[in-house]
Scaffold this motif. Structure first.
Motif, mmCIF file in Angstrom:
data_model
loop_
_atom_site.group_PDB
_atom_site.id
_atom_site.type_symbol
_atom_site.label_atom_id
_atom_site.label_comp_id
_atom_site.label_asym_id
_atom_site.label_seq_id
_atom_site.Cartn_x
_atom_site.Cartn_y
_atom_site.Cartn_z
ATOM 1 N N GLN A 96 1.059 -1.085 -0.091
ATOM 2 C CA GLN A 96 0.120 0.083 -0.060
ATOM 3 C C GLN A 96 0.814 1.360 -0.137
ATOM 4 O O GLN A 96 1.911 1.304 0.818
ATOM 5 N N GLU A 97 0.544 2.342 -0.721
ATOM 6 C CA GLU A 97 1.521 3.246 -0.950
ATOM 7 C C GLU A 97 0.656 4.601 -0.141
ATOM 8 O O GLU A 97 -0.568 4.592 -0.043
ATOM 9 N N TYR A 98 1.546 5.099 0.494
ATOM 10 C CA TYR A 98 1.148 6.495 1.323
ATOM 11 C C TYR A 98 1.930 7.794 0.790
ATOM 12 O O TYR A 98 3.147 7.784 0.208
ATOM 13 N N ARG A 99 1.280 8.788 1.211
ATOM 14 C CA ARG A 99 1.967 10.262 1.158
ATOM 15 C C ARG A 99 1.873 11.063 2.462
ATOM 16 O O ARG A 99 1.035 11.142 3.023
ATOM 17 N N PHE A 100 3.184 11.574 2.828
ATOM 18 C CA PHE A 100 3.188 12.448 3.901
ATOM 19 C C PHE A 100 3.330 13.872 3.368
ATOM 20 O O PHE A 100 4.004 14.233 2.491
ATOM 21 N N THR A 101 2.490 14.857 4.098
ATOM 22 C CA THR A 101 2.624 16.279 3.662
ATOM 23 C C THR A 101 2.708 17.094 4.883
ATOM 24 O O THR A 101 1.638 17.125 5.893
ATOM 25 N N ALA A 102 3.633 18.128 4.779
ATOM 26 C CA ALA A 102 3.792 19.117 5.839
ATOM 27 C C ALA A 102 4.315 20.126 5.158
ATOM 28 O O ALA A 102 5.745 20.006 4.859
ATOM 29 N N ALA A 103 3.970 21.225 4.768
ATOM 30 C CA ALA A 103 4.606 22.351 4.017
ATOM 31 C C ALA A 103 6.243 22.533 4.422
ATOM 32 O O ALA A 103 5.956 22.881 5.674
ATOM 33 N N PRO A 104 6.899 22.556 3.811
ATOM 34 C CA PRO A 104 7.208 22.292 2.443
ATOM 35 C C PRO A 104 7.701 21.002 2.006
ATOM 36 O O PRO A 104 7.925 20.508 0.814
ATOM 37 N N ASN A 105 7.485 20.096 3.057
ATOM 38 C CA ASN A 105 8.018 18.704 2.972
ATOM 39 C C ASN A 105 6.733 17.745 2.355
ATOM 40 O O ASN A 105 5.721 17.707 3.031
#
Length: 137
Positions: free
Chosen positions: A86-95
């Motif tokens: 399963q694929e995931y995405r982490f987001t925390a500007a700008p990362n």
């Protein structure tokens, strides 16, 4: 003849019901977000808003429930309960970074899943004792 059939049926039901009724949950997935100096970014206030999303289709994602621990780590809830990757995405500007979790069925008498590996893309990560340390700069 009917007695023998009923006896066989009862014996079969007893054997089937004797199977262990248990479930093995996958291990916890825990992240610690740090800068290149090793400072915890949640603890020092530099990381206040972030999200982790599970890929559900071509360009669609759904939120992963997160829990922050007393020592400023993040537990990903309900991940790893599947057979496959399963694929995931982490987001925390700008990362922004992506990672995948590969899981499989447990090999015990219980039902359940185990996490076989977690792969990270475009981020420095080390596996520590019980958690992953992720460097965000």
């Amino acid at each position: 003849m009917l007695k023998k059939l009923l006896l066989l049926l009862c014996f079969s039901l007893i054997l089937i019901s004797c199977k262990k009724d248990c479930y093995t949950a996958p291990e916890k997935v825990v992240f610690e977000f740090v800068n290149s100096s090793g400072e915890n970014l949640i603890q020092n206030g530099n990381l206040t808003t972030y999200s982790i999303m599970r890929k559900t289709g071509q360009d669609s994602y759904t939120s992963v429930e997160l829990t922050q621990t007393d020592d400023y780590k993040v537990i990903l809830k309900n991940v790893g309960s599947f057979n496959g990757t399963q694929e995931y995405r982490f987001t925390a500007a700008p990362n922004i970074f992506f990672f995948s979790i590969k899981s499989s069925n447990v090999t015990t008498d219980c039902d359940g899943y185990q996490i076989d590996e977690i792969n990270f893309e475009d981020v420095v990560t080390t596996k520590e004792s019980g958690y992953y340390r992720i460097v965000l700069d």
